[in-house]
Structure formats: C-alpha cells, structure tokens
Design a protein around this motif. Structure first.
Motif, PDB file in Angstrom:
ATOM      1  N   GLY A 198      24.991 -35.864 -19.225  1.00 54.82           N
ATOM      2  CA  GLY A 198      24.448 -34.637 -18.656  1.00 54.82           C
ATOM      3  C   GLY A 198      24.960 -33.372 -19.304  1.00 54.82           C
ATOM      4  N   GLY A 199      26.017 -33.467 -20.121  1.00 53.21           N
ATOM      5  CA  GLY A 199      26.562 -32.269 -20.742  1.00 53.21           C
ATOM      6  C   GLY A 199      27.964 -32.500 -21.257  1.00 53.21           C
ATOM      7  N   CYS A 200      28.844 -31.530 -21.024  1.00 49.28           N
ATOM      8  CA  CYS A 200      30.220 -31.671 -21.488  1.00 49.28           C
ATOM      9  C   CYS A 200      31.168 -30.937 -20.555  1.00 49.28           C
ATOM     10  N   VAL A 201      32.463 -31.195 -20.740  1.00 52.01           N
ATOM     11  CA  VAL A 201      33.505 -30.561 -19.935  1.00 52.01           C
ATOM     12  C   VAL A 201      34.551 -29.978 -20.861  1.00 52.01           C
ATOM     13  N   VAL A 202      34.866 -28.712 -20.650  1.00 52.76           N
ATOM     14  CA  VAL A 202      36.010 -28.078 -21.292  1.00 52.76           C
ATOM     15  C   VAL A 202      37.110 -28.017 -20.247  1.00 52.76           C
ATOM     16  N   SER A 203      38.323 -28.408 -20.604  1.00 50.37           N
ATOM     17  CA  SER A 203      39.387 -28.500 -19.612  1.00 50.37           C
ATOM     18  C   SER A 203      40.718 -28.050 -20.193  1.00 50.37           C
ATOM     19  N   GLN A 204      41.624 -27.730 -19.300  1.00 50.80           N
ATOM     20  CA  GLN A 204      43.011 -27.442 -19.676  1.00 50.80           C
ATOM     21  C   GLN A 204      43.914 -27.980 -18.574  1.00 50.80           C
ATOM     22  N   GLN A 205      44.833 -28.838 -18.928  1.00 51.92           N
ATOM     23  CA  GLN A 205      45.651 -29.522 -17.935  1.00 51.92           C
ATOM     24  C   GLN A 205      46.747 -28.644 -17.359  1.00 51.92           C
ATOM     25  N   TRP A 206      47.093 -27.550 -18.021  1.00 52.04           N
ATOM     26  CA  TRP A 206      48.277 -26.780 -17.623  1.00 52.04           C
ATOM     27  C   TRP A 206      47.995 -25.304 -17.355  1.00 52.04           C
ATOM     28  N   GLY A 207      46.724 -24.904 -17.273  1.00 49.08           N
ATOM     29  CA  GLY A 207      46.465 -23.483 -17.069  1.00 49.08           C
ATOM     30  C   GLY A 207      45.023 -23.182 -16.735  1.00 49.08           C
ATOM     31  N   THR A 259      20.493 -37.326  -4.515  1.00 50.98           N
ATOM     32  CA  THR A 259      21.692 -36.472  -4.541  1.00 50.98           C
ATOM     33  C   THR A 259      22.776 -37.037  -3.639  1.00 50.98           C
ATOM     34  N   VAL A 260      22.382 -37.537  -2.459  1.00 47.50           N
ATOM     35  CA  VAL A 260      23.338 -38.139  -1.532  1.00 47.50           C
ATOM     36  C   VAL A 260      23.973 -39.383  -2.155  1.00 47.50           C
ATOM     37  N   THR A 261      23.170 -40.218  -2.771  1.00 52.43           N
ATOM     38  CA  THR A 261      23.668 -41.443  -3.405  1.00 52.43           C
ATOM     39  C   THR A 261      24.619 -41.115  -4.554  1.00 52.43           C
ATOM     40  N   GLU A 262      24.247 -40.111  -5.353  1.00 50.78           N
ATOM     41  CA  GLU A 262      25.094 -39.727  -6.486  1.00 50.78           C
ATOM     42  C   GLU A 262      26.422 -39.147  -6.011  1.00 50.78           C
ATOM     43  N   ALA A 263      26.420 -38.430  -4.893  1.00 50.89           N
ATOM     44  CA  ALA A 263      27.664 -37.850  -4.376  1.00 50.89           C
ATOM     45  C   ALA A 263      28.675 -38.941  -4.051  1.00 50.89           C
ATOM     46  N   GLU A 264      28.211 -39.989  -3.412  1.00 50.45           N
ATOM     47  CA  GLU A 264      29.113 -41.097  -3.075  1.00 50.45           C
ATOM     48  C   GLU A 264      29.674 -41.735  -4.338  1.00 50.45           C
ATOM     49  N   ARG A 265      28.816 -41.934  -5.338  1.00 53.26           N
ATOM     50  CA  ARG A 265      29.264 -42.547  -6.594  1.00 53.26           C
ATOM     51  C   ARG A 265      30.256 -41.638  -7.323  1.00 53.26           C
ATOM     52  N   LEU A 266      29.911 -40.347  -7.415  1.00 57.96           N
ATOM     53  CA  LEU A 266      30.723 -39.418  -8.194  1.00 57.96           C
ATOM     54  C   LEU A 266      32.104 -39.210  -7.577  1.00 57.96           C
ATOM     55  N   ILE A 267      32.165 -39.061  -6.281  1.00 55.91           N
ATOM     56  CA  ILE A 267      33.451 -38.887  -5.607  1.00 55.91           C
ATOM     57  C   ILE A 267      34.340 -40.105  -5.834  1.00 55.91           C
ATOM     58  N   GLY A 268      33.745 -41.278  -5.759  1.00 57.63           N
ATOM     59  CA  GLY A 268      34.502 -42.503  -6.016  1.00 57.63           C
ATOM     60  C   GLY A 268      34.943 -42.618  -7.461  1.00 57.63           C
ATOM     61  N   ALA A 269      34.089 -42.194  -8.388  1.00 61.50           N
ATOM     62  CA  ALA A 269      34.413 -42.303  -9.810  1.00 61.50           C
ATOM     63  C   ALA A 269      35.571 -41.390 -10.201  1.00 61.50           C
ATOM     64  N   LEU A 270      35.612 -40.195  -9.640  1.00 65.02           N
ATOM     65  CA  LEU A 270      36.676 -39.251  -9.985  1.00 65.02           C
ATOM     66  C   LEU A 270      37.985 -39.595  -9.294  1.00 65.02           C
ATOM     67  N   GLY A 271      37.912 -40.191  -8.114  1.00 63.21           N
ATOM     68  CA  GLY A 271      39.124 -40.528  -7.381  1.00 63.21           C
ATOM     69  C   GLY A 271      39.861 -39.280  -6.926  1.00 63.21           C
ATOM     70  N   ASP A 272      41.120 -39.450  -6.584  1.00 60.56           N
ATOM     71  CA  ASP A 272      41.944 -38.333  -6.115  1.00 60.56           C
ATOM     72  C   ASP A 272      42.788 -37.795  -7.263  1.00 60.56           C
ATOM     73  N   ILE A 273      42.581 -36.516  -7.575  1.00 57.13           N
ATOM     74  CA  ILE A 273      43.404 -35.845  -8.584  1.00 57.13           C
ATOM     75  C   ILE A 273      44.478 -35.081  -7.830  1.00 57.13           C
ATOM     76  N   GLU A 274      45.684 -35.555  -7.893  1.00 59.68           N
ATOM     77  CA  GLU A 274      46.736 -35.093  -6.992  1.00 59.68           C
ATOM     78  C   GLU A 274      47.658 -34.059  -7.609  1.00 59.68           C
ATOM     79  N   TRP A 275      47.232 -33.407  -8.695  1.00 63.87           N
ATOM     80  CA  TRP A 275      48.068 -32.365  -9.275  1.00 63.87           C
ATOM     81  C   TRP A 275      47.279 -31.077  -9.410  1.00 63.87           C
ATOM     82  N   ASP A 276      48.001 -29.970  -9.474  1.00 62.15           N
ATOM     83  CA  ASP A 276      47.404 -28.646  -9.558  1.00 62.15           C
ATOM     84  C   ASP A 276      47.664 -28.034 -10.927  1.00 62.15           C
ATOM     85  N   GLY A 277      47.159 -26.828 -11.107  1.00 60.01           N
ATOM     86  CA  GLY A 277      47.453 -26.076 -12.315  1.00 60.01           C
ATOM     87  C   GLY A 277      46.476 -26.282 -13.447  1.00 60.01           C
ATOM     88  N   PHE A 278      45.464 -27.126 -13.281  1.00 58.70           N
ATOM     89  CA  PHE A 278      44.497 -27.376 -14.341  1.00 58.70           C
ATOM     90  C   PHE A 278      43.237 -26.532 -14.122  1.00 58.70           C
TER      91      PHE A 278
END
Length: 320
Positions: free
Chosen positions: A207-216, A138-157
């Motif tokens: 591992g599954g799927c993601v449902v998302s909305q960029q503006w709400g 879990t510790v190893t995956e956390a380091e990988r996952l945080i790096g993979a996602l990077g910084d998402i610098e916008w809000d509202g999603f």
C-alpha cells in the motif's frame, strides 16, 4: 459540608461515575443531572463512557432528555463508542434510541455493528442500513492489522505512513542518502547524540511505505510530512514519552490535522464517516491507526522496529 454533600460535579474523578451512592448524594444536594462542569460533557455522557450501569440508570431517570446531544452525539452513542454494552442497555431501557441519526450517519445502533457486540440492539429494525461492503472490509482489516502489529511497548519513536509511494520514491523526495554503517552503529548505541535525529529508517509495505525513527521525532516533522505527502496522504505520529502520542495528517503537502491523538478516540462532529469508523476501530492502537489511515497493510511491526534501510537526511530546518 462533606464531599458527598457538595452540589456539583467539579471534583468528580474517572471512577466517581461508578459510585452510585456518591452520585445520588450529589443529585440530592442539588447537582444538575443535565449540565456538567464542562461544555463538552454532560453528566449522563460521562457516566455512559466510564460509569456503571446503575449510575447510568440513575442519571437517565433524572435528565430532561435521555437522548440529549452533546457535541453531536447522545449518551448512548458514547457508550457504544467506548464499548460499554451494559451502559448502553441501561440507556435503551430508559428510552434512548439506538437508531437516532448522528455523527455522519453512524447512529449508535449502526456503530455497534462494527464493534465487539454487533447484536446489541437486534432485531435490526426496518428502514436502517447496516454496514456497507467496504465498511465490513475495514472492520475485518482492523482486527488483522492490530494483531499483526502487536504491542509496541516503548516510546520515543516516530513514523510517517505514506500511501501509494515506494521507499525508493520516499528516499528521492527527502534527498536522503544511505547511512554510514559505522556512524549508524555509534548512533544506535547512544541515540542522544546531536546528529542522531538526521538518521531515519524506510520500509516498503503493501500500500505504500513507512519512514520511521526509533529514537526521535524526525519522521513526523512538518517538512518530512509535507515532502512525503505530495500528491498523496501521509499519517504521522511521535510517541512522545512526556506527553503521549502526537499525530498529524497531511494531504498533498498541506496539513489536515496537527497535534492530534491517533488511536485516542478523539472524534469530531466534522469527521467523515470513514474517519469516525477508523477512530472507533483503532481506539487505543495509535500505530495501527496511522497505518490504516494511509491505507497500508503491513504484516508485522518491522517497519518500526527493524526498517529495510537506514538513511541520513540532509541538514536543514525540518520544522519550517
């Protein structure tokens, strides 16, 4: 009476706990080193989280018990959880016990093994367990996952991370249909349109799927989360530009947590050992926390920024 001569801690700001002279003045004026102005925080705990080692040492020398617990944890545990190694060492020098059992088996010493300073309390004493194989993974995956996602610098999603089902299954559960391209282009040019909330994205991830909305907020609404989590678990969040990240957890259609603070270090003594570890590892990384909680292993932030498909949801009340 001047501010420094005022007894008590009521007007202390975040940075006040770094000011040794100010803390000493309050203590000398009669401030209680054992009790704060809030039931959920003692002065030593506050200093351990956001103060200086000098202030921590001063308070530790004046309290009745350096290992007194507040909401199930000692000041040393708080220092470790908030990655304050110098404060932690000041507490140990004052007699705090790194291996005192608490928080679902996460003593301060054991928790430190999962963080950036795993050798903080070495040598490792006999009779205490280290990280399990699963926890190390879990510790190893956390380091990988945080790096993979990077910084998402916008809000509202918003997003819903769902374990164990495909995007096709999510589409079927939500009774969604493919979005009309021209209408979608208009929505993306002006997401404030009234109908914009009915458009969502969906993406398959390991591992599954993601449902998302960029503006709400639609991807994290109760009905969407209930529907997606049937027979499984879903972690949702809305990056509210006004009030910060709002998180929820649903399991088999039932809400387990609502209006939480994903990746915000909001730890409860009722949390499981697994949940405490996730909250520690993903503190400050809300999106990664949601992916990890649902057991998803994306290789990028594409599920949020550029989903596989855009859909239109049927018209209905998604709050009740």
């Amino acid at each position: 009476m001047t501010a420094q001569e005022t007894a008590g801690w009521s007007d202390f700001s975040w940075n006040s706990w770094k000011d040794l002279a100010l803390v000493q003045a309050r203590l000398d004026a009669g401030a209680d080193p054992n009790e704060g102005d809030y039931f959920f925080e003692r002065p030593l705990h506050a200093a351990a989280e956001r103060g200086s080692p000098e202030v921590v040492a001063e308070l530790a020398g004046r309290v009745d018990d350096v290992d007194a617990e507040c909401e199930g944890r000692t000041a040393l545990w708080v220092a470790v959880f908030n990655d304050q190694p110098e404060n932690a060492l000041a507490l140990v020098a004052a007699g705090a016990d790194p291996w005192r059992p608490m928080m679902a088996g996460w003593s301060p010493g054991r928790l430190s093994l999962a963080g950036p300073t795993p050798g903080l309390f070495f040598p490792f004493p006999p009779g205490h367990t280290g990280l399990t194989e699963a926890e190390t993974a879990t510790v190893t995956e956390a380091e990988r996952l945080i790096g993979a996602l990077g910084d998402i610098e916008w809000d509202g999603f918003s997003l819903a991370c769902v374990h164990g089902i495909s995007a096709a299954e999510a589409i079927q559960r939500l009774a969604a249909v493919p979005a009309d391209e021209e209408e979608l282009e208009e929505i993306m040019e002006d997401p404030s349109e009234e109908d914009a909330l009915r458009f969502i994205g969906v993406t398959d991830v390991p591992g599954g799927c993601v449902v998302s909305q960029q503006w709400g907020y639609m991807a994290s609404t109760p009905v969407v989360m209930q529907t997606l989590s049937a027979g499984t678990v879903a972690y949702g969040m809305y990056a509210n530009p006004k009030s910060g990240n709002q998180g929820s957890v649903y399991r088999d259609g039932e809400v387990m947590e609502w209006d939480g603070h994903p990746g915000g270090g909001d730890v409860s003594g009722d949390d499981s050992a697994e949940e405490i570890l996730l909250k520690y590892l993903y503190d400050g990384h809300a999106e990664a926390y949601c992916f990890a909680g649902a057991g998803l292993r994306p290789t990028s932030a594409r599920a949020i920024t550029d989903p596989d498909a855009h859909l239109r949801l049927p018209e209905r009340d998604y709050w009740h």
